[in-house]
Design a protein around this motif. Structure first.
Motif, PDB file in Angstrom:
ATOM      1  N   ARG A  32       0.829  -1.208   0.000  1.00 37.38           N
ATOM      2  CA  ARG A  32       0.000   0.000   0.000  1.00 37.38           C
ATOM      3  C   ARG A  32       0.859   1.251   0.000  1.00 37.38           C
ATOM      4  NH1 ARG A  32      -4.006   0.208   4.611  1.00 37.38           N
ATOM      5  NH2 ARG A  32      -4.894   1.862   3.315  1.00 37.38           N
ATOM      6  N   ALA A  33       1.958   1.221   0.759  1.00 30.13           N
ATOM      7  CA  ALA A  33       2.842   2.384   0.804  1.00 30.13           C
ATOM      8  C   ALA A  33       3.492   2.629  -0.552  1.00 30.13           C
ATOM      9  CB  ALA A  33       3.905   2.192   1.881  1.00 30.13           C
ATOM     10  N   GLN A  34       3.833   1.571  -1.265  1.00 24.92           N
ATOM     11  CA  GLN A  34       4.510   1.695  -2.552  1.00 24.92           C
ATOM     12  C   GLN A  34       3.548   1.643  -3.728  1.00 24.92           C
ATOM     13  OE1 GLN A  34       7.506  -1.410  -2.528  1.00 24.92           O
ATOM     14  NE2 GLN A  34       8.818  -0.294  -1.110  1.00 24.92           N
ATOM     15  N   ARG A  35       2.248   1.573  -3.442  1.00 22.08           N
ATOM     16  CA  ARG A  35       1.218   1.524  -4.493  1.00 22.08           C
ATOM     17  C   ARG A  35       1.439   0.354  -5.453  1.00 22.08           C
ATOM     18  NH1 ARG A  35      -2.135   5.774  -4.445  1.00 22.08           N
ATOM     19  NH2 ARG A  35      -1.511   7.615  -3.235  1.00 22.08           N
ATOM     20  N   VAL A  36       1.727  -0.802  -4.859  1.00 26.56           N
ATOM     21  CA  VAL A  36       1.855  -2.044  -5.626  1.00 26.56           C
ATOM     22  C   VAL A  36       0.591  -2.859  -5.385  1.00 26.56           C
ATOM     23  CG1 VAL A  36       3.183  -4.160  -5.925  1.00 26.56           C
ATOM     24  CG2 VAL A  36       4.354  -2.017  -5.385  1.00 26.56           C
ATOM     25  N   PRO A  37      -0.149  -3.269  -6.418  1.00 27.72           N
ATOM     26  CA  PRO A  37      -1.428  -3.943  -6.198  1.00 27.72           C
ATOM     27  C   PRO A  37      -1.329  -5.342  -5.621  1.00 27.72           C
ATOM     28  CG  PRO A  37      -0.911  -3.862  -8.531  1.00 27.72           C
ATOM     29  CD  PRO A  37       0.110  -3.014  -7.846  1.00 27.72           C
ATOM     30  N   LEU A  38      -0.198  -6.027  -5.848  1.00 25.63           N
ATOM     31  CA  LEU A  38      -0.068  -7.402  -5.359  1.00 25.63           C
ATOM     32  C   LEU A  38       1.392  -7.656  -5.006  1.00 25.63           C
ATOM     33  CD1 LEU A  38      -1.819 -10.547  -6.699  1.00 25.63           C
ATOM     34  CD2 LEU A  38       0.633 -10.626  -6.286  1.00 25.63           C
ATOM     35  N   LEU A  39       1.611  -8.177  -3.800  1.00 21.85           N
ATOM     36  CA  LEU A  39       2.979  -8.448  -3.339  1.00 21.85           C
ATOM     37  C   LEU A  39       2.987  -9.770  -2.590  1.00 21.85           C
ATOM     38  CD1 LEU A  39       5.850  -7.287  -3.222  1.00 21.85           C
ATOM     39  CD2 LEU A  39       5.235  -6.178  -1.066  1.00 21.85           C
ATOM     40  N   THR A  40       3.848 -10.675  -2.997  1.00 22.02           N
ATOM     41  CA  THR A  40       3.952 -11.979  -2.355  1.00 22.02           C
ATOM     42  C   THR A  40       5.328 -12.149  -1.719  1.00 22.02           C
ATOM     43  OG1 THR A  40       4.838 -13.110  -4.306  1.00 22.02           O
ATOM     44  CG2 THR A  40       2.424 -12.938  -4.115  1.00 22.02           C
ATOM     45  N   PHE A  41       5.423 -13.108  -0.821  1.00 21.42           N
ATOM     46  CA  PHE A  41       6.701 -13.402  -0.179  1.00 21.42           C
ATOM     47  C   PHE A  41       7.745 -13.770  -1.225  1.00 21.42           C
ATOM     48  CE2 PHE A  41       9.754 -16.252   1.861  1.00 21.42           C
ATOM     49  CZ  PHE A  41      10.091 -15.538   3.003  1.00 21.42           C
ATOM     50  N   GLU A  42       7.337 -14.580  -2.204  1.00 24.46           N
ATOM     51  CA  GLU A  42       8.283 -15.003  -3.238  1.00 24.46           C
ATOM     52  C   GLU A  42       8.713 -13.846  -4.123  1.00 24.46           C
ATOM     53  OE1 GLU A  42       6.046 -18.355  -1.706  1.00 24.46           O
ATOM     54  OE2 GLU A  42       5.404 -16.446  -2.587  1.00 24.46           O
ATOM     55  N   GLY A  43       7.870 -12.842  -4.253  1.00 20.00           N
ATOM     56  CA  GLY A  43       8.163 -11.744  -5.172  1.00 20.00           C
ATOM     57  C   GLY A  43       8.650 -10.467  -4.517  1.00 20.00           C
ATOM     58  N   CYS A  44       8.940 -10.498  -3.219  1.00 18.23           N
ATOM     59  CA  CYS A  44       9.298  -9.254  -2.525  1.00 18.23           C
ATOM     60  C   CYS A  44      10.799  -9.023  -2.456  1.00 18.23           C
ATOM     61  CB  CYS A  44       8.699  -9.220  -1.127  1.00 18.23           C
ATOM     62  SG  CYS A  44       9.421 -10.386   0.044  1.00 18.23           S
ATOM     63  N   GLY A  45      11.600  -9.880  -3.088  1.00 16.13           N
ATOM     64  CA  GLY A  45      13.033  -9.656  -3.168  1.00 16.13           C
ATOM     65  C   GLY A  45      13.726  -9.728  -1.813  1.00 16.13           C
ATOM     66  N   VAL A  46      14.625  -8.752  -1.576  1.00 15.26           N
ATOM     67  CA  VAL A  46      15.433  -8.775  -0.361  1.00 15.26           C
ATOM     68  C   VAL A  46      14.604  -8.569   0.903  1.00 15.26           C
ATOM     69  CG1 VAL A  46      17.522  -8.001  -1.513  1.00 15.26           C
ATOM     70  CG2 VAL A  46      15.932  -6.311  -0.610  1.00 15.26           C
ATOM     71  N   VAL A  47      13.365  -8.109   0.743  1.00 16.93           N
ATOM     72  CA  VAL A  47      12.505  -7.910   1.911  1.00 16.93           C
ATOM     73  C   VAL A  47      12.283  -9.230   2.649  1.00 16.93           C
ATOM     74  CG1 VAL A  47      10.216  -7.127   2.689  1.00 16.93           C
ATOM     75  CG2 VAL A  47      11.411  -5.897   0.880  1.00 16.93           C
ATOM     76  N   GLN A  48      12.414 -10.362   1.930  1.00  8.48           N
ATOM     77  CA  GLN A  48      12.281 -11.670   2.573  1.00  8.48           C
ATOM     78  C   GLN A  48      13.193 -11.784   3.792  1.00  8.48           C
ATOM     79  OE1 GLN A  48      12.826 -15.091   0.136  1.00  8.48           O
ATOM     80  NE2 GLN A  48      11.193 -14.597  -1.287  1.00  8.48           N
ATOM     81  N   ALA A  49      14.415 -11.291   3.647  1.00  8.04           N
ATOM     82  CA  ALA A  49      15.389 -11.408   4.735  1.00  8.04           C
ATOM     83  C   ALA A  49      15.043 -10.502   5.909  1.00  8.04           C
ATOM     84  CB  ALA A  49      16.784 -11.068   4.224  1.00  8.04           C
ATOM     85  N   LEU A  50      14.226  -9.486   5.652  1.00  6.67           N
ATOM     86  CA  LEU A  50      13.919  -8.501   6.692  1.00  6.67           C
ATOM     87  C   LEU A  50      12.653  -8.821   7.474  1.00  6.67           C
ATOM     88  CD1 LEU A  50      14.654  -5.254   4.634  1.00  6.67           C
ATOM     89  CD2 LEU A  50      16.195  -6.462   6.185  1.00  6.67           C
ATOM     90  N   LEU A  51      11.741  -9.553   6.866  1.00  5.69           N
ATOM     91  CA  LEU A  51      10.436  -9.774   7.492  1.00  5.69           C
ATOM     92  C   LEU A  51      10.510 -10.392   8.889  1.00  5.69           C
ATOM     93  CD1 LEU A  51       8.243 -10.941   4.474  1.00  5.69           C
ATOM     94  CD2 LEU A  51       8.028  -8.822   5.764  1.00  5.69           C
ATOM     95  N   PRO A  52      11.413 -11.328   9.157  1.00 10.75           N
ATOM     96  CA  PRO A  52      11.438 -11.914  10.512  1.00 10.75           C
ATOM     97  C   PRO A  52      12.080 -11.011  11.565  1.00 10.75           C
ATOM     98  CG  PRO A  52      12.411 -13.396   8.856  1.00 10.75           C
ATOM     99  CD  PRO A  52      12.321 -12.039   8.252  1.00 10.75           C
ATOM    100  N   LEU A  53      12.739  -9.941  11.144  1.00 15.74           N
ATOM    101  CA  LEU A  53      13.511  -9.135  12.091  1.00 15.74           C
ATOM    102  C   LEU A  53      12.620  -8.219  12.919  1.00 15.74           C
ATOM    103  CD1 LEU A  53      16.561  -8.044   9.906  1.00 15.74           C
ATOM    104  CD2 LEU A  53      16.359 -10.004  11.438  1.00 15.74           C
ATOM    105  N   PRO A  54      12.926  -8.060  14.199  1.00 17.86           N
ATOM    106  CA  PRO A  54      12.176  -7.106  15.028  1.00 17.86           C
ATOM    107  C   PRO A  54      12.487  -5.678  14.602  1.00 17.86           C
ATOM    108  CG  PRO A  54      14.040  -7.980  16.247  1.00 17.86           C
ATOM    109  CD  PRO A  54      13.981  -8.751  14.962  1.00 17.86           C
ATOM    110  N   ARG A  55      11.630  -4.771  15.008  1.00 21.19           N
ATOM    111  CA  ARG A  55      11.750  -3.382  14.604  1.00 21.19           C
ATOM    112  C   ARG A  55      13.109  -2.785  14.981  1.00 21.19           C
ATOM    113  NH1 ARG A  55       8.139   0.492  13.123  1.00 21.19           N
ATOM    114  NH2 ARG A  55       8.869   2.633  13.426  1.00 21.19           N
TER     115      ARG A  55
END
Length: 406
Positions: free
Chosen positions: A276-299
């Motif tokens: 929503r922030a990047q105005r992307v209509p569909l985003l999946t875990f497989e398609g989110c690139g390097v964000v995969q490595a960041l998702l498990p990390l605490p704030r």
């Protein structure tokens, strides 16, 4: 009453691919039923599109409407199709081979759709395109609908999977609405940003997938990105909004066990905020690139990483936007100049500032990888802020009610 004409020719005009043909047919059938077309119109349009005779059967396997006056299937066969939740090849009572497709949405079961003839992936896809229209017709007619009994309603199953409380009864109840936990589905979330909230809520009840809804947001499970994209497109169509990004969808990873679904849903929600922030209509875990490595990390760790690599320019908006463009355009001063509406010399000056403050050349392979990851961490933090703070009320649908249509 509305009618449906030319489904086959319209599909052909949309494009050569089967997905384009299916999308056109689904849109045509759904819009026609919403305008008042009958189920018989849907079946005849499907017959024209597939070149096959079509039959809609009750949950007991008896014909409700057909294009050829043919017979149905034994009750046990119909029950097996509805329980399996996928298309299967069956033999009809009048001795013909046909592909049977369940027509259901959550606990609402409209029956079984048959396309007579040998199995064909294209015919199966086109038949699937008629499911939404037939469900709408069933809801509107108020007859022929069976309710699947279960200890847990579909929304309760989704809620349990989100919470990670997957008891044996939840596992058993998941089979009813077609959730196959053995095939490692992913948690998914969809969000509606338009003004037609009643249409959104109604559209969710017409999906063949079980959902848990809270205002503008709905959770479900999907086997892959293709199914998620199809759900999003159907919701766009049924809400009737022209803007392409009013329905946003995201999905998490595919866990090894049902208990892991809770983590998958958490990933999906964070990715939804990022989409929503990047105005992307569909985003999946497989398609989110390097964000995969960041998702498990605490704030705190995301903050630390971003600060370590972007700290000197993090609060300089003009340098941050220049860095993003410089990395995206791989150091093309002309492209960045055009994108940011800056003189080439101004771009060069900003890039020199970035290099001096960061102490590295952003285009060096190692530095580029670190900076991409740090920028992704900032995007994820910003998306979380939007979801949990200022946008949290709107995310869960606590804004003003939709104005009545005239």
């Amino acid at each position: 009453m509305g009618t449906i004409a030319g489904a086959r020719s319209d599909s052909a005009r949309e494009g050569p691919g089967p997905e384009a043909e299916t999308a056109v047919l689904e849109r045509e059938l759904t819009e026609a039923v919403l305008a008042g077309a009958a189920r018989s119109d849907v079946l005849h349009a499907l017959r024209r599109a597939t070149g096959r005779q079509v039959r809609l059967l009750s949950v007991e396997g008896a014909p409700l409407a057909t294009t050829d006056g043919g017979e149905g299937v034994p009750a046990a066969v119909a029950d097996g199709v509805l329980a399996d939740g996928t298309a299967v090849v069956v033999d009809t009572l009048d001795g013909l081979r046909a592909t049977a497709l369940p027509v259901r949405a959550g606990t609402r079961v409209a029956g079984v759709l048959l396309t007579v003839g040998p199995g064909d992936p294209r015919v199966r896809a086109l038949a699937d395109a008629a499911v939404t229209a037939l469900l709408i017709d069933t809801v509107r007619a108020g007859d022929g609908t069976a309710e699947a009994s279960s200890q847990h309603a579909p929304a309760e199953v989704i809620a349990a999977l989100r919470a990670g409380t997957v008891s044996p009864s939840v596992r058993a109840a998941a089979v009813g609405p077609g959730i196959d936990l053995q095939r490692q589905p992913a948690g998914a979330v969809l969000h509606y940003g338009g003004s037609r909230l009643r249409a959104w809520s109604t559209a969710l009840t017409w999906l063949e997938h079980p959902v848990q809804q809270e205002g503008r947001t709905a959770w479900t499970v999907v086997p892959d990105e293709r199914v998620l994209a199809r759900l999003r497109n159907r919701l766009r169509l049924m809400t009737g909004d022209d803007c392409a990004d009013l329905v946003v969808a995201a999905s998490g990873s595919h866990p090894d066990s049902p208990v892991g679904m809770a983590g998958s849903f958490t990933e999906a929600e964070r990715l939804l905020g990022l989409a929503r922030a990047q105005r992307v209509p569909l985003l999946t875990f497989e398609g989110c690139g390097v964000v995969q490595a960041l998702l498990p990390l605490p704030r705190a760790r995301l903050e630390a990483y971003a600060e370590a690599h972007l700290g000197p320019i993090r609060h300089r908006p003009e340098l941050m936007v220049t860095l993003r463009a410089w990395l995206a355009e791989r150091g093309s001063r002309q492209s960045v100049s055009r994108q940011l509406h800056l003189h080439r010399n101004s771009v060069g000056y900003r890039v020199r500032q970035i290099k001096d403050l960061l102490g590295t050349d952003p285009l060096l392979p190692a530095a580029s990888a670190e900076l991409h990851l740090a920028l992704a961490a900032l995007d994820l933090l910003a998306a979380d802020d939007r979801r949990l703070n200022g946008d949290d009320r709107r995310l869960h649908g606590d804004d003003e009610p939709e104005s009545p249509r005239r």
